[in-house]
Design a protein around this motif. Structure first.
Motif, PDB file in Angstrom:
ATOM      1  N   ASN A  81      24.674   8.910  27.731  1.00 43.27           N
ATOM      2  CA  ASN A  81      23.250   8.669  28.001  1.00 43.27           C
ATOM      3  C   ASN A  81      22.704   9.533  29.134  1.00 43.27           C
ATOM      4  O   ASN A  81      21.625   9.274  29.642  1.00 43.27           O
ATOM      5  CB  ASN A  81      23.026   7.193  28.340  1.00 43.27           C
ATOM      6  N   GLN A  82      23.460  10.558  29.556  1.00 42.71           N
ATOM      7  CA  GLN A  82      23.011  11.421  30.647  1.00 42.71           C
ATOM      8  C   GLN A  82      23.128  12.886  30.238  1.00 42.71           C
ATOM      9  O   GLN A  82      24.014  13.255  29.469  1.00 42.71           O
ATOM     10  CB  GLN A  82      23.848  11.174  31.910  1.00 42.71           C
ATOM     11  N   PRO A 115      18.752  -0.971  25.664  1.00 40.76           N
ATOM     12  CA  PRO A 115      19.381  -2.279  25.493  1.00 40.76           C
ATOM     13  C   PRO A 115      19.056  -2.920  24.149  1.00 40.76           C
ATOM     14  O   PRO A 115      19.896  -3.603  23.568  1.00 40.76           O
ATOM     15  CB  PRO A 115      18.802  -3.090  26.655  1.00 40.76           C
ATOM     16  N   LEU A 116      17.824  -2.693  23.648  1.00 40.86           N
ATOM     17  CA  LEU A 116      17.412  -3.221  22.343  1.00 40.86           C
ATOM     18  C   LEU A 116      16.752  -2.090  21.554  1.00 40.86           C
ATOM     19  O   LEU A 116      17.285  -1.004  21.478  1.00 40.86           O
ATOM     20  CB  LEU A 116      16.478  -4.426  22.541  1.00 40.86           C
ATOM     21  N   ALA A 117      15.585  -2.375  20.965  1.00 35.69           N
ATOM     22  CA  ALA A 117      14.916  -1.343  20.180  1.00 35.69           C
ATOM     23  C   ALA A 117      14.192  -0.329  21.055  1.00 35.69           C
ATOM     24  O   ALA A 117      13.924   0.791  20.629  1.00 35.69           O
ATOM     25  CB  ALA A 117      13.924  -1.985  19.213  1.00 35.69           C
ATOM     26  N   GLN A 150       7.980   0.098  13.334  1.00 37.44           N
ATOM     27  CA  GLN A 150       8.340  -0.726  12.183  1.00 37.44           C
ATOM     28  C   GLN A 150       9.823  -1.047  12.278  1.00 37.44           C
ATOM     29  O   GLN A 150      10.658  -0.151  12.177  1.00 37.44           O
ATOM     30  CB  GLN A 150       8.029   0.002  10.866  1.00 37.44           C
ATOM     31  N   GLY A 151      10.124  -2.304  12.474  1.00 42.14           N
ATOM     32  CA  GLY A 151      11.517  -2.715  12.533  1.00 42.14           C
ATOM     33  C   GLY A 151      12.179  -2.336  13.845  1.00 42.14           C
ATOM     34  O   GLY A 151      11.536  -1.943  14.826  1.00 42.14           O
ATOM     35  N   GLU A 152      13.501  -2.434  13.880  1.00 42.99           N
ATOM     36  CA  GLU A 152      14.272  -2.179  15.083  1.00 42.99           C
ATOM     37  C   GLU A 152      14.892  -0.787  15.106  1.00 42.99           C
ATOM     38  O   GLU A 152      15.409  -0.354  16.131  1.00 42.99           O
ATOM     39  CB  GLU A 152      15.404  -3.217  15.195  1.00 42.99           C
ATOM     40  N   LYS A 153      14.847  -0.066  13.981  1.00 41.08           N
ATOM     41  CA  LYS A 153      15.463   1.251  13.878  1.00 41.08           C
ATOM     42  C   LYS A 153      14.484   2.216  13.236  1.00 41.08           C
ATOM     43  O   LYS A 153      13.766   1.858  12.302  1.00 41.08           O
ATOM     44  CB  LYS A 153      16.745   1.171  13.040  1.00 41.08           C
TER      45      LYS A 153
END
Length: 227
Positions: A81-82, A115-117, A150-153
């Motif tokens: 993530n870096q 952490p989430l979407a 739209q949605g989580e992905k």
């Protein structure tokens, strides 16, 4: 959940686009095309070409070219993530106005969390803006969020939102420090074949510690191709 996701970007875009006209307001339209080229799993290149055009200047609606920017970034992931990056940009200005061209060197560090979407990003940049008459050192911090609408992905063909807030400090020999702040919001679509299209607005307050800060509004559009 879908309605909540749409509400925030729509309100932000409307509020930015409705910035009240002032005597010190300048507005631009800035289209951009960019190509991302992945060399390996951790190393990639980015090439971009941007064109900045006046659309409101000196209280007059107009359309004329201000500058052309050609840029390249080399990006290296140092963890999942870096990443760190080095960039070089050349700004063609004297072709369109009586202003000097500029060479810009950039050093960048970026870290993201998802952490989430919603993905959160922190970016630190140091820049050297070099012209024949002056070298300006600029230091930038940007906080950004992006998420699918739209949605989580995010799936091909679906829309997403990108928003950011950035503070900048510019220092140069014999000049007083200049502080700027920027807020932006863009809607994007993940198209087929590695293409993404984004459009939105950005509002800048330039030299906000001055007696009369400059208000700048950008209408943004970009096409990005990932290879």
């Amino acid at each position: 959940m879908s309605c909540t996701k749409w509400l925030f970007p729509v309100l932000l875009l409307v509020s930015l686009a409705s910035v009240r006209a002032q005597e010190n307001l300048t507005a631009y339209w800035q289209p951009q095309v960019a190509v991302n080229y992945k060399v390996s799993g951790t190393y990639s290149h980015n090439f971009s070409l941007a064109n900045r055009n006046y659309i409101f200047d000196d209280e007059v609606v107009t359309l004329r070219v201000r500058q052309l920017d050609l840029a390249h970034f080399s990006n290296l992931k140092i963890q999942g993530n870096q990443s760190v990056a080095l960039g070089v940009q050349y700004r063609f200005r004297d072709t369109f106005e009586d202003r000097e061209n500029e060479l810009r060197l950039t050093q960048q560090y970026n870290i993201t969390h998802k952490p989430l979407a919603i993905r959160y990003g922190h970016r630190l940049r140091a820049e050297q803006r070099i012209t024949n008459s002056l070298t300006t050192h600029r230091f930038r911090y940007r906080f950004a969020v992006d998420f699918p609408l739209q949605g989580e992905k995010l799936d091909p063909g679906e829309p997403y939102f990108v928003g950011s807030w950035e503070n900048l400090l510019s220092v140069a020999k014999s000049n007083a420090p200049q502080y700027d702040t920027r807020i932006s919001g863009q809607l994007g679509w993940d198209l087929k074949g590695g293409l993404k299209f984004q459009m939105g607005v950005e509002y800048r307050i330039e030299d906000f510690s001055a007696a009369q800060p400059q208000n700048v509004l950008f209408l943004l559009s970009s096409l990005q191709l990932s290879l």
